[in-house]
Scaffold this motif. Structure first.
Motif, PDB file in Angstrom:
ATOM      1  N   LEU A  64      -1.693   7.906  14.965  1.00  0.00           N
ATOM      2  CA  LEU A  64      -0.787   7.285  13.983  1.00  0.00           C
ATOM      3  C   LEU A  64       0.317   6.507  14.684  1.00  0.00           C
ATOM      4  O   LEU A  64       0.619   5.365  14.332  1.00  0.00           O
ATOM      5  CB  LEU A  64      -0.168   8.371  13.097  1.00  0.00           C
ATOM      6  CG  LEU A  64       0.894   7.906  12.084  1.00  0.00           C
ATOM      7  CD1 LEU A  64       0.267   7.054  10.986  1.00  0.00           C
ATOM      8  CD2 LEU A  64       1.614   9.111  11.476  1.00  0.00           C
ATOM      9  N   LEU A  78       8.658  15.379  21.875  1.00  0.00           N
ATOM     10  CA  LEU A  78       7.337  15.096  21.292  1.00  0.00           C
ATOM     11  C   LEU A  78       6.319  14.693  22.353  1.00  0.00           C
ATOM     12  O   LEU A  78       5.164  15.126  22.333  1.00  0.00           O
ATOM     13  CB  LEU A  78       7.445  13.987  20.242  1.00  0.00           C
ATOM     14  CG  LEU A  78       6.105  13.634  19.612  1.00  0.00           C
ATOM     15  CD1 LEU A  78       5.709  14.665  18.568  1.00  0.00           C
ATOM     16  CD2 LEU A  78       6.102  12.256  19.015  1.00  0.00           C
ATOM     17  N   MET A  81       1.018  17.576  11.112  1.00  0.00           N
ATOM     18  CA  MET A  81      -0.152  16.817  11.608  1.00  0.00           C
ATOM     19  C   MET A  81      -0.562  17.391  12.973  1.00  0.00           C
ATOM     20  O   MET A  81       0.283  17.885  13.725  1.00  0.00           O
ATOM     21  CB  MET A  81       0.229  15.348  11.829  1.00  0.00           C
ATOM     22  CG  MET A  81      -0.140  14.422  10.688  1.00  0.00           C
ATOM     23  SD  MET A  81       0.608  12.813  11.027  1.00  0.00           S
ATOM     24  CE  MET A  81      -0.831  11.824  10.981  1.00  0.00           C
ATOM     25  N   ASN A  84       7.796   7.527  12.276  1.00  0.00           N
ATOM     26  CA  ASN A  84       6.607   6.988  11.616  1.00  0.00           C
ATOM     27  C   ASN A  84       5.934   8.057  10.737  1.00  0.00           C
ATOM     28  O   ASN A  84       5.712   9.167  11.208  1.00  0.00           O
ATOM     29  CB  ASN A  84       5.630   6.580  12.732  1.00  0.00           C
ATOM     30  CG  ASN A  84       4.397   5.909  12.217  1.00  0.00           C
ATOM     31  OD1 ASN A  84       4.214   5.753  11.022  1.00  0.00           O
ATOM     32  ND2 ASN A  84       3.535   5.514  13.123  1.00  0.00           N
ATOM     33  N   ARG A  95       1.622   4.389  -2.849  1.00  0.00           N
ATOM     34  CA  ARG A  95       1.531   5.842  -2.622  1.00  0.00           C
ATOM     35  C   ARG A  95       2.645   6.556  -3.369  1.00  0.00           C
ATOM     36  O   ARG A  95       2.474   7.635  -3.909  1.00  0.00           O
ATOM     37  CB  ARG A  95       1.624   6.195  -1.130  1.00  0.00           C
ATOM     38  CG  ARG A  95       0.473   5.704  -0.306  1.00  0.00           C
ATOM     39  CD  ARG A  95       0.687   6.115   1.117  1.00  0.00           C
ATOM     40  NE  ARG A  95       0.578   7.563   1.228  1.00  0.00           N
ATOM     41  CZ  ARG A  95      -0.576   8.198   1.450  1.00  0.00           C
ATOM     42  NH1 ARG A  95      -1.679   7.496   1.607  1.00  0.00           N
ATOM     43  NH2 ARG A  95      -0.634   9.493   1.510  1.00  0.00           N
ATOM     44  N   PHE A  96       3.830   5.890  -3.402  1.00  0.00           N
ATOM     45  CA  PHE A  96       4.948   6.493  -4.139  1.00  0.00           C
ATOM     46  C   PHE A  96       4.677   6.450  -5.651  1.00  0.00           C
ATOM     47  O   PHE A  96       5.004   7.387  -6.377  1.00  0.00           O
ATOM     48  CB  PHE A  96       6.256   5.763  -3.798  1.00  0.00           C
ATOM     49  CG  PHE A  96       6.777   6.057  -2.425  1.00  0.00           C
ATOM     50  CD1 PHE A  96       6.673   5.127  -1.398  1.00  0.00           C
ATOM     51  CD2 PHE A  96       7.355   7.289  -2.132  1.00  0.00           C
ATOM     52  CE1 PHE A  96       7.137   5.402  -0.125  1.00  0.00           C
ATOM     53  CE2 PHE A  96       7.818   7.585  -0.859  1.00  0.00           C
ATOM     54  CZ  PHE A  96       7.712   6.633   0.144  1.00  0.00           C
ATOM     55  N   LYS A 129       0.848  -1.206   0.000  1.00  0.00           N
ATOM     56  CA  LYS A 129       0.000   0.000   0.000  1.00  0.00           C
ATOM     57  C   LYS A 129       0.879   1.250   0.000  1.00  0.00           C
ATOM     58  O   LYS A 129       0.654   2.204  -0.745  1.00  0.00           O
ATOM     59  CB  LYS A 129      -0.905  -0.023   1.243  1.00  0.00           C
ATOM     60  CG  LYS A 129      -1.800   1.185   1.379  1.00  0.00           C
ATOM     61  CD  LYS A 129      -2.589   1.155   2.691  1.00  0.00           C
ATOM     62  CE  LYS A 129      -3.059   2.549   3.080  1.00  0.00           C
ATOM     63  NZ  LYS A 129      -3.147   2.753   4.529  1.00  0.00           N
ATOM     64  N   SER A 130       1.911   1.219   0.827  1.00  0.00           N
ATOM     65  CA  SER A 130       2.784   2.383   0.929  1.00  0.00           C
ATOM     66  C   SER A 130       3.537   2.609  -0.380  1.00  0.00           C
ATOM     67  O   SER A 130       3.638   3.751  -0.855  1.00  0.00           O
ATOM     68  CB  SER A 130       3.797   2.175   2.063  1.00  0.00           C
ATOM     69  OG  SER A 130       4.780   3.174   2.000  1.00  0.00           O
ATOM     70  N   HIS A 163      16.694   4.832  16.114  1.00  0.00           N
ATOM     71  CA  HIS A 163      15.315   5.280  16.342  1.00  0.00           C
ATOM     72  C   HIS A 163      14.748   5.890  15.068  1.00  0.00           C
ATOM     73  O   HIS A 163      15.161   6.973  14.663  1.00  0.00           O
ATOM     74  CB  HIS A 163      15.302   6.289  17.497  1.00  0.00           C
ATOM     75  CG  HIS A 163      13.938   6.754  17.868  1.00  0.00           C
ATOM     76  ND1 HIS A 163      13.696   8.005  18.389  1.00  0.00           N
ATOM     77  CD2 HIS A 163      12.729   6.142  17.796  1.00  0.00           C
ATOM     78  CE1 HIS A 163      12.397   8.144  18.631  1.00  0.00           C
ATOM     79  NE2 HIS A 163      11.786   7.016  18.286  1.00  0.00           N
ATOM     80  N   ARG A 168      -5.000   4.360  14.749  1.00  0.00           N
ATOM     81  CA  ARG A 168      -5.114   3.820  13.393  1.00  0.00           C
ATOM     82  C   ARG A 168      -5.069   2.288  13.375  1.00  0.00           C
ATOM     83  O   ARG A 168      -5.792   1.634  12.658  1.00  0.00           O
ATOM     84  CB  ARG A 168      -3.957   4.337  12.520  1.00  0.00           C
ATOM     85  CG  ARG A 168      -4.168   5.706  11.937  1.00  0.00           C
ATOM     86  CD  ARG A 168      -2.950   6.106  11.106  1.00  0.00           C
ATOM     87  NE  ARG A 168      -3.110   7.449  10.628  1.00  0.00           N
ATOM     88  CZ  ARG A 168      -3.816   7.764   9.524  1.00  0.00           C
ATOM     89  NH1 ARG A 168      -4.389   6.816   8.839  1.00  0.00           N
ATOM     90  NH2 ARG A 168      -3.934   9.001   9.139  1.00  0.00           N
ATOM     91  N   SER A 172      11.514   3.749  21.422  1.00  0.00           N
ATOM     92  CA  SER A 172      11.207   5.185  21.429  1.00  0.00           C
ATOM     93  C   SER A 172      11.925   5.891  22.561  1.00  0.00           C
ATOM     94  O   SER A 172      12.223   7.074  22.453  1.00  0.00           O
ATOM     95  CB  SER A 172       9.696   5.392  21.609  1.00  0.00           C
ATOM     96  OG  SER A 172       9.010   4.823  20.520  1.00  0.00           O
ATOM     97  N   VAL A 220       8.797   7.613   4.826  1.00  0.00           N
ATOM     98  CA  VAL A 220       8.695   9.034   4.453  1.00  0.00           C
ATOM     99  C   VAL A 220       9.564   9.929   5.327  1.00  0.00           C
ATOM    100  O   VAL A 220      10.092  10.937   4.879  1.00  0.00           O
ATOM    101  CB  VAL A 220       7.215   9.470   4.585  1.00  0.00           C
ATOM    102  CG1 VAL A 220       7.047  10.897   4.147  1.00  0.00           C
ATOM    103  CG2 VAL A 220       6.302   8.552   3.816  1.00  0.00           C
TER     104      VAL A 220
END
Ligand SMILES: C[C@H](O)CC(=O)SCCNC(=O)CCNC(=O)[C@H](O)C(C)(C)COP(=O)(O)OP(=O)(O)OC[C@H]1O[C@@H](n2cnc3c(N)ncnc32)[C@H](O)[C@@H]1OP(=O)(O)O
Ligand SMILES: NC(=O)c1ccc[n+]([C@@H]2O[C@H](COP(=O)([O-])OP(=O)(O)OC[C@H]3O[C@@H](n4cnc5c(N)ncnc54)[C@H](O)[C@@H]3O)[C@@H](O)[C@H]2O)c1
Length: 291
Positions: free
Chosen positions: A235, A194, A227, A144, A52-53, A48-49, A141, A273, A120, A148
């Motif tokens: 996500l 974050l 986002m 997501n 997208r490209f 799927k990813s 690390h 998600r 993380s 991308v």
């Protein structure tokens, strides 16, 4: 060409994206997951990813075929790591689980293989201490969605050697990523920054300062973030957010305490998600019946 034979352990949200990123950079990747269903889901999400490209015009179907050719899903951890030069772990954010996985791959992988964790915020030093090769263990690390996002945050454990760091910086650059080098302190740079941001926004939502849509719109348009914080938490995975929040509280105190609403959503199985419901609802791809 640096490290080329790479194993990814854990084929979930991040492991599948990491495998795809490596294969897009020409690396041969063996992808293992303890769950056959997760492995199948990984193949579907990689397809799927990549589409997208193709849709974005940055890849053609031939390149997609080549990338998929470079990814070998395997059902056995020995098969995955037996000839690996680099092993990247991406299992859930639990220190005890990661130590168990590192003990196992330390026993099975070639002795000169580098072992990297995609944690993380957990202690890279503690994970390395579960192996016989702490000089060859570090944090790698990723972010997501891995195909991308351009950064890999390299985390130096107490005993990580300079050669190990250099080899992982090289392989990161070879696949088109930028790197930073940080000390092994809980949350490193990115997750600490974050998490402070995301938790405060979840607290605002909990206090009813604004609804989810307006909080996300305010941050996206007012602060020019790509986002909103609540859609981003969905996500990342609310389960991962809770793990991270609890880990950061242990290290830095109450300012990272998980909001009750976050804990309740995770207790209810709403991870965002990946389960179809978090702050928002999503259409989750039905599991394919084929195993
Ligand atoms: C806590 C952890 O340890 C560390 C982390 O990972 S922190 C999180 C770091 N990541 C971020 O901050 C992401 C911020 N968001 C962004 O940069 C952008 O919104 C984005 C790159 C995700 C998407 O940008 P954009 O070009 O606008 O794509 P857009 O058309 O809006 O697509 C959004 C959706 O596409 C995904 N996406 C976009 N391009 C993608 C690709 N090539 N492959 C896979 N997923 C892709 C997004 O995840 C989302 O999922 P969906 O396909 O199921 O809807
Ligand atoms: N979600 C994010 O945005 C993000 C970003 C960067 C780093 N991380 C970190 O990456 C790691 C994985 O997170 P995720 O979101 O991909 O989780 P996930 O739940 O989507 O995937 C974890 C995968 O590990 C598999 N697994 C569990 N135990 C295993 C074992 N013993 N051996 C092999 N596979 C096993 C599970 O079946 C699952 O498919 C965590 O440490 C997380 O903190 C997450």
């Amino acid at each position: 060409m640096g490290l080329t034979k790479i194993a990814v352990i854990g084929a979930g949200l991040m492991g599948s994206g990491i495998a795809q990123s490596l294969a897009m950079g020409g690396k041969r990747v063996k992808l293992y997951d303890s769950s056959k269903q997760s492995l199948k889901r990984a193949e579907d999400s990689i397809e799927k990813s990549l589409q997208r490209f193709v849709k974005a015009g940055t890849m053609n179907e031939e390149a997609v075929f080549t990338v998929m050719e470079h990814i070998h899903p395997v059902h056995d951890v020995w098969e995955a790591v037996k000839d690996a030069e680099l092993v990247i772990e991406a299992v859930p954010e639990s220190l005890s689980l990661k130590k168990l996985v590192f003990e196992e791959i330390d026993r099975l992988a070639p002795e000169e293989a580098i072992l990297a964790t995609n944690t993380s915020e957990l202690s890279v030093t503690a994970i390395a201490a579960a192996t016989s090769r702490p000089d060859k263990v570090l944090g790698m690390h990723w972010f997501n969605p891995a195909p991308v996002m351009r950064l890999i945050e390299i985390v130096q454990g107490e005993d990580t050697s300079p050669e190990t760091i250099k080899a992982v910086e090289e392989v990161s650059q070879e696949i088109g990523k930028e790197t930073v080098l940080v000390k092994d302190r809980q949350g490193f740079v990115t997750t600490r920054a974050l998490t402070a941001h995301l938790l405060e926004c979840i607290r605002m939502h909990e206090e009813g300062v604004a609804n989810a849509k307006d909080i996300d719109k305010a941050i996206r348009l007012g602060l020019n973030y790509p986002m909103g914080p609540l859609e981003l938490a969905d996500l990342i995975g609310l389960d991962t957010m809770l793990f991270v929040s609890e880990g950061m509280t242990a290290a830095y105190g109450d300012r990272f305490l998980p909001p009750q609403s976050l804990r309740k959503m995770v207790e209810a199985g709403h991870f965002g998600r990946k389960t179809g419901k978090g702050f928002y609802t999503y259409t989750v791809q039905r599991e394919t019946s084929k195993q």
